[in-house]
Scaffold this motif. Sequence first.
Motif, PDB file in Angstrom:
ATOM      1  N   SER A 164      -8.214  -1.070 -16.035  1.00 45.80           N
ATOM      2  CA  SER A 164      -7.005  -1.807 -15.635  1.00 45.80           C
ATOM      3  C   SER A 164      -7.132  -3.316 -15.827  1.00 45.80           C
ATOM      4  O   SER A 164      -6.186  -4.053 -15.570  1.00 45.80           O
ATOM      5  CB  SER A 164      -6.639  -1.534 -14.159  1.00 45.80           C
ATOM      6  OG  SER A 164      -6.552  -0.166 -13.904  1.00 45.80           O
ATOM      7  N   TYR A 190      -5.805  -7.890  -8.150  1.00 41.38           N
ATOM      8  CA  TYR A 190      -6.151  -6.477  -8.292  1.00 41.38           C
ATOM      9  C   TYR A 190      -7.073  -6.091  -7.144  1.00 41.38           C
ATOM     10  O   TYR A 190      -7.918  -6.888  -6.714  1.00 41.38           O
ATOM     11  CB  TYR A 190      -6.826  -6.203  -9.636  1.00 41.38           C
ATOM     12  CG  TYR A 190      -5.853  -6.267 -10.796  1.00 41.38           C
ATOM     13  CD1 TYR A 190      -5.311  -5.105 -11.337  1.00 41.38           C
ATOM     14  CD2 TYR A 190      -5.462  -7.491 -11.329  1.00 41.38           C
ATOM     15  CE1 TYR A 190      -4.407  -5.164 -12.392  1.00 41.38           C
ATOM     16  CE2 TYR A 190      -4.554  -7.563 -12.381  1.00 41.38           C
ATOM     17  CZ  TYR A 190      -4.025  -6.396 -12.902  1.00 41.38           C
ATOM     18  OH  TYR A 190      -3.121  -6.445 -13.935  1.00 41.38           O
ATOM     19  N   TRP A 192      -9.314  -2.637  -5.086  1.00 46.55           N
ATOM     20  CA  TRP A 192      -9.821  -1.275  -5.195  1.00 46.55           C
ATOM     21  C   TRP A 192     -10.876  -1.036  -4.114  1.00 46.55           C
ATOM     22  O   TRP A 192     -11.320  -1.961  -3.435  1.00 46.55           O
ATOM     23  CB  TRP A 192     -10.396  -1.014  -6.584  1.00 46.55           C
ATOM     24  CG  TRP A 192     -11.560  -1.896  -6.984  1.00 46.55           C
ATOM     25  CD1 TRP A 192     -12.892  -1.605  -6.897  1.00 46.55           C
ATOM     26  CD2 TRP A 192     -11.485  -3.215  -7.540  1.00 46.55           C
ATOM     27  NE1 TRP A 192     -13.648  -2.650  -7.349  1.00 46.55           N
ATOM     28  CE2 TRP A 192     -12.819  -3.650  -7.769  1.00 46.55           C
ATOM     29  CE3 TRP A 192     -10.431  -4.079  -7.870  1.00 46.55           C
ATOM     30  CZ2 TRP A 192     -13.105  -4.912  -8.300  1.00 46.55           C
ATOM     31  CZ3 TRP A 192     -10.729  -5.333  -8.406  1.00 46.55           C
ATOM     32  CH2 TRP A 192     -12.050  -5.733  -8.620  1.00 46.55           C
ATOM     33  N   ASN A 195      -9.875   2.070   1.664  1.00 44.99           N
ATOM     34  CA  ASN A 195      -8.489   1.709   1.952  1.00 44.99           C
ATOM     35  C   ASN A 195      -7.987   2.358   3.232  1.00 44.99           C
ATOM     36  O   ASN A 195      -6.807   2.673   3.368  1.00 44.99           O
ATOM     37  CB  ASN A 195      -7.594   2.113   0.766  1.00 44.99           C
ATOM     38  CG  ASN A 195      -6.210   1.488   0.836  1.00 44.99           C
ATOM     39  OD1 ASN A 195      -6.046   0.361   1.293  1.00 44.99           O
ATOM     40  ND2 ASN A 195      -5.209   2.229   0.391  1.00 44.99           N
ATOM     41  N   SER A 202      -1.880  -0.889  -1.464  1.00 42.13           N
ATOM     42  CA  SER A 202      -1.192   0.037  -2.368  1.00 42.13           C
ATOM     43  C   SER A 202      -0.001   0.736  -1.716  1.00 42.13           C
ATOM     44  O   SER A 202       0.731   1.454  -2.392  1.00 42.13           O
ATOM     45  CB  SER A 202      -2.185   1.097  -2.853  1.00 42.13           C
ATOM     46  OG  SER A 202      -2.713   1.818  -1.749  1.00 42.13           O
ATOM     47  N   GLN A 208      -8.922   3.681  -3.401  1.00 41.02           N
ATOM     48  CA  GLN A 208      -8.497   3.328  -4.755  1.00 41.02           C
ATOM     49  C   GLN A 208      -9.740   3.220  -5.644  1.00 41.02           C
ATOM     50  O   GLN A 208     -10.546   2.303  -5.490  1.00 41.02           O
ATOM     51  CB  GLN A 208      -7.746   1.991  -4.733  1.00 41.02           C
ATOM     52  CG  GLN A 208      -7.272   1.505  -6.084  1.00 41.02           C
ATOM     53  CD  GLN A 208      -6.272   2.447  -6.728  1.00 41.02           C
ATOM     54  OE1 GLN A 208      -5.442   3.037  -6.048  1.00 41.02           O
ATOM     55  NE2 GLN A 208      -6.375   2.590  -8.047  1.00 41.02           N
ATOM     56  N   THR A 210     -10.187   2.623  -8.913  1.00 38.67           N
ATOM     57  CA  THR A 210     -10.199   1.625  -9.995  1.00 38.67           C
ATOM     58  C   THR A 210      -9.254   0.485  -9.624  1.00 38.67           C
ATOM     59  O   THR A 210      -8.382   0.651  -8.760  1.00 38.67           O
ATOM     60  CB  THR A 210      -9.743   2.246 -11.334  1.00 38.67           C
ATOM     61  OG1 THR A 210      -8.446   2.811 -11.150  1.00 38.67           O
ATOM     62  CG2 THR A 210     -10.724   3.308 -11.817  1.00 38.67           C
ATOM     63  N   PRO A 211      -9.412  -0.688 -10.252  1.00 39.54           N
ATOM     64  CA  PRO A 211      -8.531  -1.821  -9.929  1.00 39.54           C
ATOM     65  C   PRO A 211      -7.064  -1.478 -10.094  1.00 39.54           C
ATOM     66  O   PRO A 211      -6.649  -0.917 -11.116  1.00 39.54           O
ATOM     67  CB  PRO A 211      -8.975  -2.890 -10.930  1.00 39.54           C
ATOM     68  CG  PRO A 211     -10.395  -2.567 -11.223  1.00 39.54           C
ATOM     69  CD  PRO A 211     -10.462  -1.069 -11.221  1.00 39.54           C
ATOM     70  N   ARG A 212      -6.287  -1.833  -9.082  1.00 43.35           N
ATOM     71  CA  ARG A 212      -4.844  -1.617  -9.099  1.00 43.35           C
ATOM     72  C   ARG A 212      -4.175  -2.923  -8.710  1.00 43.35           C
ATOM     73  O   ARG A 212      -4.580  -3.583  -7.754  1.00 43.35           O
ATOM     74  CB  ARG A 212      -4.452  -0.519  -8.099  1.00 43.35           C
ATOM     75  CG  ARG A 212      -2.955  -0.295  -7.959  1.00 43.35           C
ATOM     76  CD  ARG A 212      -2.653   0.632  -6.775  1.00 43.35           C
ATOM     77  NE  ARG A 212      -1.230   0.908  -6.647  1.00 43.35           N
ATOM     78  CZ  ARG A 212      -0.359   0.080  -6.079  1.00 43.35           C
ATOM     79  NH1 ARG A 212      -0.772  -1.080  -5.569  1.00 43.35           N
ATOM     80  NH2 ARG A 212       0.914   0.417  -6.006  1.00 43.35           N
ATOM     81  N   ARG A 213      -3.139  -3.302  -9.436  1.00 38.53           N
ATOM     82  CA  ARG A 213      -2.476  -4.562  -9.133  1.00 38.53           C
ATOM     83  C   ARG A 213      -1.766  -4.478  -7.779  1.00 38.53           C
ATOM     84  O   ARG A 213      -1.078  -3.507  -7.481  1.00 38.53           O
ATOM     85  CB  ARG A 213      -1.468  -4.951 -10.216  1.00 38.53           C
ATOM     86  CG  ARG A 213      -0.885  -6.344  -9.949  1.00 38.53           C
ATOM     87  CD  ARG A 213       0.092  -6.801 -10.989  1.00 38.53           C
ATOM     88  NE  ARG A 213       0.665  -8.084 -10.590  1.00 38.53           N
ATOM     89  CZ  ARG A 213       1.695  -8.665 -11.171  1.00 38.53           C
ATOM     90  NH1 ARG A 213       2.268  -8.090 -12.216  1.00 38.53           N
ATOM     91  NH2 ARG A 213       2.149  -9.829 -10.729  1.00 38.53           N
ATOM     92  N   SER A 215       1.148  -5.480  -5.740  1.00 39.55           N
ATOM     93  CA  SER A 215       2.484  -5.972  -6.129  1.00 39.55           C
ATOM     94  C   SER A 215       3.368  -6.130  -4.907  1.00 39.55           C
ATOM     95  O   SER A 215       3.131  -7.014  -4.085  1.00 39.55           O
ATOM     96  CB  SER A 215       3.102  -5.031  -7.171  1.00 39.55           C
ATOM     97  OG  SER A 215       3.083  -3.696  -6.706  1.00 39.55           O
TER      98      SER A 215
END
Length: 537
Positions: A164, A190, A192, A195, A202, A208, A210-213, A215
């Motif tokens: 990502s 980002y 990860w 959580n 998220s 998580q 892998t890296p997730r933006r 938002s």
Amino acid sequence: MERSCSVKSRDSITHQDHEPAPPYSRGHTPPPLQRRSRRTMVDVTKWPLFSLMEGEELSSIRQACVFGTSANEVIYFTHNDDVYVFGLNCSNCLGTGDSQSTILPKKLDFLSGRKVVSLSYGSGPHILLATEEGELFAWGHNGYSQLGNGTTNQGVAPVLVSASLLNKRVTEVACGSHHSLALTNTGEVYAWGYNNCGQVGSGSTANQPTPRRVSNCLQNKVVVSITCGQTSSLAVVENGEVYGWGYNGNGQLGLGNNGNQLTPCRLVGLQGLCVLQIVSGYAHSLALTDEGLLYAWGTNTYGQLGTGNKSNQLSPVQIMAEKERIVEIAACHSTHTSAAKTQSGQVYMWGQCREHDDFLTVSQSLKKEFDSPETADLKFSVDGKYINVHKAVLKIRCEHFRSMFQSHWNEDMKEVIEIDQFTYPVYRSFLEFLYTDNIDLPPEDAIGLLDLATSYCENRLKRLCQHIIKRGITIENAFSLLAAAVRYDAEDLEEFCFKFCVNHLTEVTQTAAFWQIEGNLLKEFISRASRCGAFKN
């Protein structure tokens, strides 16, 4: 006119070349690491871990970080950009490719030669490291996928985090206990790892891998700085607003309640303030504004909020209001400690602190002897006042004095040297700088010191003066400092002062300094501010 605020990325407001970064870290997560323009000696000898190292090895250290649950691991960087580690190696956190402890430094060849700009560590511990090229490397504990590689296998050596983040340039990293954040040069965050409280942002509590933006309400925002508490996350955006998400049981998100947040939420308690820096302890947070004001919130069991009591605070409260301007703050997700540095270089710590002994280092002893008539062998007379100094110190520290104290200079034979080009506060501050590497001057006097530094060809002092002026800017003196920056052709300082004036345009235009400036500069400012859109509704 609406008040605007523009905040630079964190690595442009802390630890620049002209201000030495802290040599090591145990009580706070290291801020972005900066390249030094001159070789400096870092004193790490108070840490027992360094006791087996030779003098040559110690002198090569540019910056070091002591980490781990019991402070038993070390990573350090040399002046040649080599990377070394040693210690217990819990959870393979040394990244040496094996699980063996080592009391002798081992070189991480894979990372050597890469310029490190940001480093952070978790509780496992796991390590995140960002390079000047924007690459992100991770290794160590990975039980919750906090390394971002899609697995839960421990990382025995540094591995590039690419999922990502392809074609992304990482500028800053931050670790919570078992989660990770990365900030890109385009202002994207980002996240990860673990959580359980929504610290990845998220919208759920699923881990998580892998890296997730991140938002939601950050989707159209440009983030300039990030930090992590134990299980919480915070971000500063370019207009100075602060957003938080994750665990909030002690009010560490500063939202006025103690409910967890699964997505970013703005701290309305800081509305109207332009936040420059934010840091987090285990379950508390601190925020520093562009006016040098300090705010704290969250848990307060050990007095880490600095409020004078041990009551938790669900919303930001101002602290240290009676102290001089604050210019930098620190905390660490694994501790209940807070720290702040003032404009004059005084450092305050509070919370769960440890006592120190009374032993004086060489630098402390040298500082103690400045202006001491008992040991001095020379006096400067400025404005009718004496300043006591030591020729040997001046010759070692300054090329101007090294040349002065030669046999062909009249001053070499004098016991008192008259100075009439500069004021007493300015010249005393210059001499004190030679003993301490610090400047203790208000920004208005730092302008005079900038003139002296230019005359004596002291380039590092020039950079420090500009830094003092930036850190000391206020509504009342902003336009005067802008005029001085223009007069001394200090382009970087001029740009900084201009942006501050635009950020606080309404207030600045009501000061006496604004209307006392000569007409051409005033016209140029109005024209330039207009081109920046400062007068738009």
